[in-house]
Design an enzyme around this catalytic site. Sequence first.
Site, PDB file in Angstrom:
ATOM      1  N   ASP A 271       5.436  -3.833  -7.040  1.00 12.57           N
ATOM      2  CA  ASP A 271       4.413  -3.104  -6.295  1.00 12.57           C
ATOM      3  C   ASP A 271       5.011  -1.820  -5.692  1.00 12.57           C
ATOM      4  OD1 ASP A 271       1.996  -2.702  -4.508  1.00 12.57           O
ATOM      5  OD2 ASP A 271       1.547  -4.683  -5.305  1.00 12.57           O
ATOM      6  N   HIS A 314       0.233  -0.704  -0.046  1.00 12.69           N
ATOM      7  CA  HIS A 314      -0.343  -1.702  -0.950  1.00 12.69           C
ATOM      8  C   HIS A 314       0.587  -2.903  -1.115  1.00 12.69           C
ATOM      9  CE1 HIS A 314      -1.494  -3.440  -4.904  1.00 12.69           C
ATOM     10  NE2 HIS A 314      -2.723  -2.991  -4.630  1.00 12.69           N
ATOM     11  N   ASN A 408     -10.113  -3.023 -11.916  1.00 15.77           N
ATOM     12  CA  ASN A 408     -11.294  -2.598 -11.159  1.00 15.77           C
ATOM     13  C   ASN A 408     -12.128  -1.622 -11.983  1.00 15.77           C
ATOM     14  OD1 ASN A 408     -10.175  -4.067  -9.034  1.00 15.77           O
ATOM     15  ND2 ASN A 408      -9.174  -2.268  -8.154  1.00 15.77           N
ATOM     16  N   SER A 480      -6.463  -6.429  -6.986  1.00  7.02           N
ATOM     17  CA  SER A 480      -5.107  -6.444  -6.421  1.00  7.02           C
ATOM     18  C   SER A 480      -4.964  -7.464  -5.306  1.00  7.02           C
ATOM     19  CB  SER A 480      -4.749  -5.066  -5.858  1.00  7.02           C
ATOM     20  OG  SER A 480      -4.116  -4.262  -6.815  1.00  7.02           O
TER      21      SER A 480
END
Length: 645
Positions: A271, A314, A408, A480
């Site tokens: 990430d 994130h 997404n 996510s």
Amino acid sequence: MGNPDKRLIRRKAIYIFSAALAAALLFSIVFADDLLISDRATRWFQKEFRALIERDQSDTTPPVITNPRIFPYQLKRGDPRAEISANIYDRSGISSVYAEVGRKQVLMFDLDGDGRYIGYCGSNLPPGDYNISIVAVDRAGNAAVTPCRSLRVLDPQDLNANRIEDSLESLGPEETRVIVLHDDNVTDTAGEKLHTLDILKGSAMLVPGNKIPELARLKGVRGIYRDQKLRVLGGSCGTEQAGSGLPGSPENPRRATTGLTGNGVTVALIDTGVDAEHDSLDDLDDDPATYDPKIVAFVDMVNGLEKPYDDNGHGTHCASLISGTKGMGVAPGSRLAVLKVMDRDGSCYLSDALSALDWCAKNKDTYGIRVISFSVGGERSSERPTLLDEACNKMVEDGIVVVVAAGNSGPSPSSIVIPGEAEEVITVGAIDSRGKIFERSSRGPTSDGRIKPDIVTIGVDVPSALAGTKDDESCMSGTSMAVPQVAGAVALLLEGFGNLSPADVKRVLLRSADDLGDTGADNTFGWGAMNISRALTYLREDPEMVAGPELKSVDLSSNEANVGDLVVIEALVAGEVEEVTSTISGAEKVAEIPMVDFDLNSIYTTFWETGLWKPGDYTINVELRGRYGERISRSIPFRLNPRRG
């Protein structure tokens, strides 16, 4: 005991009769409304049975094969299948006909009774050129073989088969990031090598665009592909809405009562980094008197720093969903190995992600890595499995559960982002707390027609740790946010049942999910909403509910035969089976032969015609592939003696 030759002939007769009868019944059932096809199946069975009982044992003449043909002779993944056909005649009758496509065998049948045998080869082969031979064996065991035109399977990204992705053709001198797959070391003279990619046997390179053709011509180069950009798959709350779906009350994984914490399991998070100073991530037990760091490894592939940090946020949000204390994480007792591959804007190159997977493979034993949480994705540019799909599948084969985001890009069908179409991973979509689908959660099917996502969980308006603060939270939405909660649930399963394989974990989660939407698995919710409490209850109290397939036995008509004899291979299986294949391996030849459950009694059967094989020692390996990626195999040694007489 009786004559072994006669016993073999009797057994062969029984199996040919059973196969012919089963095939006729199958075609009659499947095409019951089509009188023409049903009649063809009946006539084919009658011809096969007549040839069986009218055998000429004195026949020593092999069949005659004419007019071999393949059409089309060029396929790319996703294309309709190619038809392989030939005219075949033998006065004593034909026992079997098949095409050898590389090392695979494709069965061929004469359903019209006109001597024209036809078989079909799918387009799901790896790109390359495949030599095709048509083999016919008569009732007396005489065999003939005739070459056919070769089949070319194209890479959809390289339709002119010059080992260069089509989007990289005819570039100017500007430097371009590429991934080069190669068998041997590739010289740096054509560009700058950025990374060595062990997982795929290749390199990431920076190459002048007009030098790519020169690089492709180097010995050992297998393909050159664009090093595409990937992005994180989460965003702020308040801008995304839940879409249609059946309202329900899916389990909130962070509130499930399981009696487990993920202790002893390390999850690798790929990430944007992690803020290890946040209260939910600074240690395992929130006790300042103990030294028990939660972050056991931090690798910065962006800036090369040693101290953990997150300049995007994130990664910290996802890390706390996996392992955060203070009620934030699904598995607060688990440890984290964090690989920062995404920059402050939440993006990275494909080669960076591949390097992170390389690191996980090399360090899994050092840090006890059993799970990878990968909330990163990129747009799919072709129907072929991508390099990232392939790498993630390899990680699963190496024993690590890989959890990835569906993406997404919904609500359009077939919108799964890479690496979400990878067959062996657990692909996760997002729902809200009422069980409605997140509008932008990507939908299946995959480019080759499989159901994806595999499972869904809460990914709308999800609070978690806010990077750069001591104990604040932020809210985010997206697939996510669903991925790390599934990764945390996997850590719980592995703490309680450490002998589970990645395929076992996938099967347990999918079979215990709460079905949402249409009954059964679908391309919006997959198998349903994750229910970790039910998964653990099944494992503890009713393991048969989540039991995997079994390869109960493998039997041969004989462990020894002579060239020209027919060898019958049988496998008794149980459970949800995708396919069963037998592989015959010897010093000079290897062949893969599909096995069929002719009469739907869980006994898969195939026939090995040995007429064109050389005497020697062989291994017969039978492999079962289950619905959820399980692979079980069993091998038997075999001796093929010279032809009699």
